[in-house]
Design an enzyme around this catalytic site. Structure first.
Site, PDB file in Angstrom:
ATOM      1  N   SER A   1       8.549   3.825   0.028  1.00  0.00           N
ATOM      2  CA  SER A   1       7.452   3.147  -0.650  1.00  0.00           C
ATOM      3  C   SER A   1       7.525   3.358  -2.160  1.00  0.00           C
ATOM      4  CB  SER A   1       6.125   3.684  -0.110  1.00  0.00           C
ATOM      5  OG  SER A   1       5.048   3.016  -0.709  1.00  0.00           O
TER       6      SER A   1
ATOM      7  N   SER B   1       0.872  -1.163   0.000  1.00  0.00           N
ATOM      8  CA  SER B   1       0.000   0.000   0.000  1.00  0.00           C
ATOM      9  C   SER B   1       0.914   1.219   0.000  1.00  0.00           C
ATOM     10  CB  SER B   1      -0.892  -0.022   1.240  1.00  0.00           C
ATOM     11  OG  SER B   1      -1.866   0.987   1.135  1.00  0.00           O
ATOM     12  N   GLU B   2       0.719   2.129  -0.957  1.00  0.00           N
ATOM     13  CA  GLU B   2       1.771   3.110  -1.236  1.00  0.00           C
ATOM     14  C   GLU B   2       1.955   4.171  -0.151  1.00  0.00           C
ATOM     15  OE1 GLU B   2      -0.818   2.503  -3.270  1.00  0.00           O
ATOM     16  OE2 GLU B   2      -1.696   4.353  -4.057  1.00  0.00           O
ATOM     17  N   ASN B   3       1.064   4.204   0.841  1.00  0.00           N
ATOM     18  CA  ASN B   3       1.316   5.113   1.958  1.00  0.00           C
ATOM     19  C   ASN B   3       2.406   4.580   2.888  1.00  0.00           C
ATOM     20  OD1 ASN B   3      -0.714   3.117   2.577  1.00  0.00           O
ATOM     21  ND2 ASN B   3      -1.009   4.138   4.536  1.00  0.00           N
ATOM     22  N   GLY B   4       2.900   3.375   2.601  1.00  0.00           N
ATOM     23  CA  GLY B   4       4.064   2.917   3.354  1.00  0.00           C
ATOM     24  C   GLY B   4       3.885   1.617   4.103  1.00  0.00           C
TER      25      GLY B   4
END
Lengths: 218, 233
Positions: free
Chosen positions: A88, A46-49
Site C-alpha cells: 500500500s 485506503s492505506e490499510n491495504g
C-alpha cells in the site's frame, strides 16, 4: 458565506479526473467520495491495504475483516484489490496515487504542512499522513481558513511541527481556493459571497491577489 | 513439531520461549487482523519489559491494550496510538516509552527487517520531528532520511488459513501488517481460523510462504469491530 463541510468536499471533487486513483484522509476529505460525478470512474485507495473502496456496508454485509484506514467498516467495489501495508505504501511513496486529499492545522507559503502534533496536547501519531504528503505530487489540503478564535491557518511559516516540508501546492478552505508557488499564496477563487478583503485579513502569509478573483462555481 | 509440521495445539507451546525484555512485532491494523489470542497468551504469561512493534496498541480491554493493564510493555513503536486511555496515562506518567513512526516507514522497516536489508532511505519524515538526528542523503536533488530495519525476537500474526507447512493466506483487509510482521520475527507464530491440508491452498495465491513461519495454531476469534459504520440498504 463560508463554505460548509459538504461544499468544501464538493469543491475538492471538482479536481477529480476520470481514471484517478485517490486517497482521501479522515474528516472532510472522506466526504469528497460523495461528490464523484456519475460520468467519472475513480478508485479510492485506503492505506490499510485496499484499492477500490466502496460504500459502507449494510447491516447484512458488515464484516470485521473489511475496514478502511479510519477503522470504519467498508465494502470493496468490483475491481478492487487488497494487499499488505508495505504494498500500500509502495503505491503511495512510489507516486502512483494521482490525488491525495487531507486535512491540516497549518500550511505555509513554502508548502510546508503541519497536521499531526500540537505540543503540550496528547500526541496520537501521524498514521500514514507523512508518507502521503512525501509520496504524492498532487495533494489538496482542506481546512478552515482560520481557527475558531480567528487565527489564520495560512502562515508565513508553520508554527507547529511539520508533517511534510515543501509538498503542498493547493489548499481549499471554507473561504478560498489557494495555490502555493514561488514562496507565496496565490488567491485563485473565493467562496460565494466572501470578499477578497475578508480573505486577505485572515491570511497571515504573503497572499498574491489578482485583479479578478472569481467565485467558486458549484 | 517434526519436519514441516508447524502446527502446535496449545497457546503455551505457541508462545514458548518468549521472555522479559524481548521485542515482539504484531500484525494488525486497529483491531482488524490482530492475533488476539496470542496477545492474550502474553498477558497470561506476564512477560515484562516488552518492546512491542505494531501499527496501533489496541484499545482499553482488547488487543494489545490488555498488555498495558499489568505494565508489560516498556516501549511501543507505532504510527497511531490514540485509541486507549490507559496508554495515554502510562505515556504521560513516563512509564511507557513510545516511538511514533510513519505508517509506511513502519511497514517498510518490517519488510526490510525480514528481507535482510539493514536500512533504507525515504522522503517520509524529512524536515519533520521524525527526521531529527537521522542521516540525510540527497538523491536526484531530493532529500531522504535513513531509517533502520526492525527485527523481532517474536512476530505474532493473524491469518485466515494455513497448512502444516506454514503457508498462509489472509482474509480481506485483515492482511495489513501481518505478512510483513511474519517475515521479521526470529520466531514467527501464526494463529489462524482454519488449518487445511497441504495442496488445498493454491500455490500462486499464498500470501506468506511457509519458510517465514515457525508455529501455527488454530484459534477462535472475537473479531471486535472498532468503528461500526453502515448504510441503509
Amino acid at each position: 458565506m463560508a463554505l460548509t463541510r459538504e461544499q468544501l468536499a464538493q469543491r475538492v471533487a471538482q479536481e477529480l479526473e476520470d481514471g484517478f486513483y485517490v486517497n482521501l484522509g479522515i474528516g472532510i476529505p472522506t466526504l469528497v467520495a460523495n461528490y464523484v460525478p456519475d460520468s467519472m470512474e475513480v478508485m479510492l485507495q485506503s492505506e490499510n491495504g485496499l484499492l477500490g473502496m466502496g460504500p459502507f456496508p449494510t447491516d447484512e454485509e458488515i464484516d470485521a475483516d473489511m475496514i478502511n484506514a479510519g477503522k470504519q467498516t467498508v465494502t470493496a467495489i468490483d475491481g478492487a484489490s487488497i494487499f499488505s501495508s508495505a504494498e500500500s505504501f509502495a503505491m503511495i511513496r512510489g507516486g502512483h496515487v494521482d490525488l491525495t486529499v487531507l486535512g491540516a492545522f497549518e500550511v505555509d507559503v513554502s508548502g510546508n504542512i503541519a497536521s499531526w502534533m500540537i505540543p503540550g496536547k496528547l500526541i496520537k501519531g501521524m498514521g500514514g499522513a507523512m508518507d502521503l504528503v512525501a509520496g504524492a505530487d498532487n495533494i489538496i489540503v482542506t481546512m478552515t481558513h482560520a481557527s475558531k478564535h480567528g487565527e489564520s491557518k495560512l502562515l508565513a511559516s508553520c508554527s507547529l511541527p511539520l508533517t511534510g516540508a515543501a509538498c503542498i501546492k493547493k489548499v481549499v478552505t471554507d473561504l478560498a481556493y489557494i495555490e502555493i508557488t514561488d514562496g507565496k499564496f496565490w488567491l485563485r477563487e473565493r467562496a460565494p459571497g466572501v470578499s477578497v478583503e475578508e480573505i486577505v485579513k485572515l491570511t497571515a502569509g504573503e497572499l498574491v491577489v489578482p485583479e479578478h478573483v472569481p467565485e467558486m462555481q458549484f | 513439531m517434526a519436519g514441516f509440521n508447524k502446527v502446535v495445539t496449545s497457546y503455551e507451546d505457541a508462545m514458548a520461549g518468549l521472555g522479559d525484555n524481548m521485542t515482539v512485532i504484531a500484525g494488525g491494523f486497529g483491531l482488524c487482523g490482530i492475533p488476539e489470542n496470542l496477545i492474550a497468551q502474553i498477558k497470561t504469561m506476564g512477560t515484562k519489559g516488552l518492546t512491542v512493534v505494531s501499527n496501533n496498541c489496541g484499545i482499553d480491554g482488547f488487543g494489545l491494550g490488555i498488555l498495558l493493564e499489568d505494565r508489560q510493555i516498556k516501549k511501543m513503536v507505532a504510527s497511531y496510538v490514540g485509541e486507549n486511555k490507559l496508554f495515554e496515562d502510562q505515556l504521560l506518567s513516563g512509564e511507557l516509552e513510545v516511538e511514533l513512526t510513519p505508517q509506511g516507514t513502519l511497514a517498510e522497516k518490517m519488510r526490510a527487517g525480514g528481507a535482510g536489508i539493514p536500512a533504507f532511505y525515504t522522503a517520509t519524515g524529512f524536515g519533520t520531528p521524525v527526521g531529527d538526528g537521522k542521516e540525510v542523503r540527497e538523491f536526484n536533488g531530493r532529500s531522504y532520511i535513513m531509517e533502520e530495519a526492525i527485527k523481532g525476537d517474536f512476530a505474532i500474526v493473524k491469518a485466515w488459513k494455513a497448512d502444516r507447512y506454514g503457508n498462509l493466506v489472509y482474509r480481506h483487509t485483515a492482511q495489513n501488517f501481518n505478512p510483513l510482521a511474519a517475515t521479521a520475527g526470529k520466531i514467527t507464530v501464526v494463529e489462524v481460523e482454519e488449518i487445511v491440508e497441504p495442496g488445498e491452498l493454491e500455490p500462486s495465491q499464498i500470501h506468506t510462504p511457509g519458510i517465514y513461519v515457525d508455529r501455527v495454531i488454530l484459534g477462535s476469534f472475537e473479531k471486535r469491530i472498532e468503528q461500526r459504520t453502515v448504510r441503509t440498504a
